[in-house]
Scaffold this active site. Structure first.
Site, PDB file in Angstrom:
ATOM      1  N   HIS A 125       0.802  -1.227   0.000  1.00 38.09           N
ATOM      2  CA  HIS A 125       0.000   0.000   0.000  1.00 38.09           C
ATOM      3  C   HIS A 125       0.836   1.280   0.000  1.00 38.09           C
ATOM      4  O   HIS A 125       0.504   2.248   0.692  1.00 38.09           O
ATOM      5  CB  HIS A 125      -0.956   0.014   1.192  1.00 38.09           C
ATOM      6  CG  HIS A 125      -2.049  -1.005   1.120  1.00 38.09           C
ATOM      7  ND1 HIS A 125      -2.532  -1.506  -0.071  1.00 38.09           N
ATOM      8  CD2 HIS A 125      -2.771  -1.625   2.107  1.00 38.09           C
ATOM      9  CE1 HIS A 125      -3.506  -2.381   0.182  1.00 38.09           C
ATOM     10  NE2 HIS A 125      -3.659  -2.485   1.482  1.00 38.09           N
ATOM     11  N   HIS A 199      -9.772   1.830   0.483  1.00 40.94           N
ATOM     12  CA  HIS A 199      -9.689   0.721   1.434  1.00 40.94           C
ATOM     13  C   HIS A 199     -10.785   0.807   2.498  1.00 40.94           C
ATOM     14  O   HIS A 199     -10.559   0.476   3.671  1.00 40.94           O
ATOM     15  CB  HIS A 199      -8.316   0.727   2.098  1.00 40.94           C
ATOM     16  CG  HIS A 199      -7.827  -0.612   2.546  1.00 40.94           C
ATOM     17  ND1 HIS A 199      -8.435  -1.318   3.557  1.00 40.94           N
ATOM     18  CD2 HIS A 199      -6.794  -1.379   2.129  1.00 40.94           C
ATOM     19  CE1 HIS A 199      -7.777  -2.444   3.761  1.00 40.94           C
ATOM     20  NE2 HIS A 199      -6.778  -2.515   2.903  1.00 40.94           N
ATOM     21  N   GLU A 336     -11.683  -3.824  -2.757  1.00 40.49           N
ATOM     22  CA  GLU A 336     -10.731  -2.843  -3.273  1.00 40.49           C
ATOM     23  C   GLU A 336     -10.547  -3.076  -4.779  1.00 40.49           C
ATOM     24  O   GLU A 336      -9.867  -4.010  -5.195  1.00 40.49           O
ATOM     25  CB  GLU A 336      -9.396  -2.981  -2.555  1.00 40.49           C
ATOM     26  CG  GLU A 336      -9.491  -2.879  -1.048  1.00 40.49           C
ATOM     27  CD  GLU A 336      -8.286  -3.523  -0.371  1.00 40.49           C
ATOM     28  OE1 GLU A 336      -7.152  -3.028  -0.579  1.00 40.49           O
ATOM     29  OE2 GLU A 336      -8.479  -4.530   0.332  1.00 40.49           O
TER      30      GLU A 336
END
Length: 371
Positions: A125, A199, A336
């Site tokens: 991420h 997210h 996601e």
């Protein structure tokens, strides 16, 4: 004309945006550079977004009886996002590369780039300080049938190890049809991988109201990308048919989750990329989620080739949200929309490389209703 409001709330003085009419109004309370934006439509849906991490902090929608509940896990205070243990990425935009890159390395145009390994041996991420932990510039936007927020951030060349000055923009729009529309844009002055996603953790029974195991999920995918023990794709596409990963027809998330299955063991449950049934970049129905007790129903549409389904396997009750209730094990689910994990190292996957002169542009829609 429908009334649509936008409120930007954080702390000190109130101003009104020029050009607002009596039916569409906005106000801002400014606390340093961090703001909270509130969007509301006439159907009773409310969405709150902060420019810290471009985080969706709240999504309030009615159930089949008109009772309102917040269905997004998160906090009331920005300090809780900054200081939370385990950094669960509640509601955030993650990037510059959402999901994992194997061993924190990739090679592009003959040069190898090294990234932070912040998830076991892998990069996750966007790194130590990804897009979820920076303050974006924000402004109010509105148009026919929607009101929204535009957020921009300049990720500088070699920030978190990525090449290129990346100008990123995310817009959130709340429509009269109870849709949260997310548009992602980016340009760069050097070739670089880009994979932005949101997210948000959803619990359609209301945040903090137990697990999501009774939610009925459909994922429009005949294949998923199996992973190794560190959750990096093996490079293969595996059919979901005959496995616990078959969500081609709606089923309760908890129905097959305890099966003895190596892939479920690796993810601690579902934490996998699904290969959406689609042709090219057309907008496609990716998934639906139904919560039987409340009747809340969510559809997810996207232009992306994949969606990561994660069912809150790392929540353990230590984090308490807006209602004061603990976020229990499997107390929220994420859908996601994305390109596949580790694509910079797997050339057989759809490319995530953005080059100078090109524009990264992709849309995802979360549509809420009841049945």
């Amino acid at each position: 004309m429908n009334k649509l409001w936008m409120i930007i709330c954080v702390s000190i003085s109130i101003i009104f945006f020029a050009g607002c009419d009596m039916q569409k109004q906005a106000k801002v309370l400014d606390f340093d550079s961090i703001k909270l934006y509130e969007l509301q439509n006439d159907a009773g849906m409310t969405v709150k977004i902060t420019n810290y991490g471009a985080i969706v902090t709240s999504i309030v929608v009615p159930d089949r009886d008109g009772e309102l509940a917040d269905v997004a896990l998160g906090y009331d205070r920005v300090e809780d996002y900054i200081n939370a243990v385990d950094k669960p990425y509640f509601g955030a935009v993650v990037g510059r590369y959402g999901n994992r890159i194997a061993e924190g390395q990739f090679t592009l145009d003959g040069e190898t780039y090294t990234l932070a390994t912040n998830n076991g041996p892998n990069h996750l991420h966007g790194g130590t300080i990804g897009f979820d932990k920076v303050v974006w510039d924000g402004s109010y936007i509105q148009g026919d049938g929607y009101t929204g927020v535009e957020l921009t951030y300049l990720a500088k060349d070699m920030e978190e190890g990525y090449p290129g000055n990346l100008n990123a923009k995310v817009t959130y729009k709340l429509t009269d049809d109870n849709e949260l529309v997310i548009d992602y844009y980016a340009t760069t002055d050097k070739a670089t991988p880009v994979n932005l996603t949101n997210h948000t953790y959803f619990n359609l029974a209301g945040e903090g109201n137990g697990t999501i195991l009774d939610h009925k999920l459909m994922i429009n995918a005949d294949y998923f990308t199996p992973v190794d023990s560190t959750l990096i794709p093996t490079g293969k596409l595996q059919p979901v048919k005959g496995t616990p990963f078959d969500f081609t027809s709606p089923k309760a998330i908890g129905r097959d989750i305890e099966q003895e299955n190596q892939q479920l063991t690796f993810g601690g449950g579902y934490d996998h990329n699904f290969v959406l049934n689609k042709d090219g970049k057309n907008m496609t129905l990716a998934a639906t989620v139904y919560e039987p007790a409340s009747g809340r129903f969510m559809k997810v549409y996207t232009e992306e080739p994949g969606v990561q389904f994660y069912c809150g396997n790392f929540l353990d009750g230590r984090l308490k949200g807006k209602s004061g209730k603990p976020y229990v094990y499997r107390g929220g689910l994420c859908l996601e929309t994305q390109h596949y994990p580790d694509s910079p190292n797997q050339p057989q996957f759809p490319s995530t490389i953005l080059r100078p002169g090109d524009t990264y542009n992709t849309r995802t829609i979360y549509r809420f209703s009841t049945k």
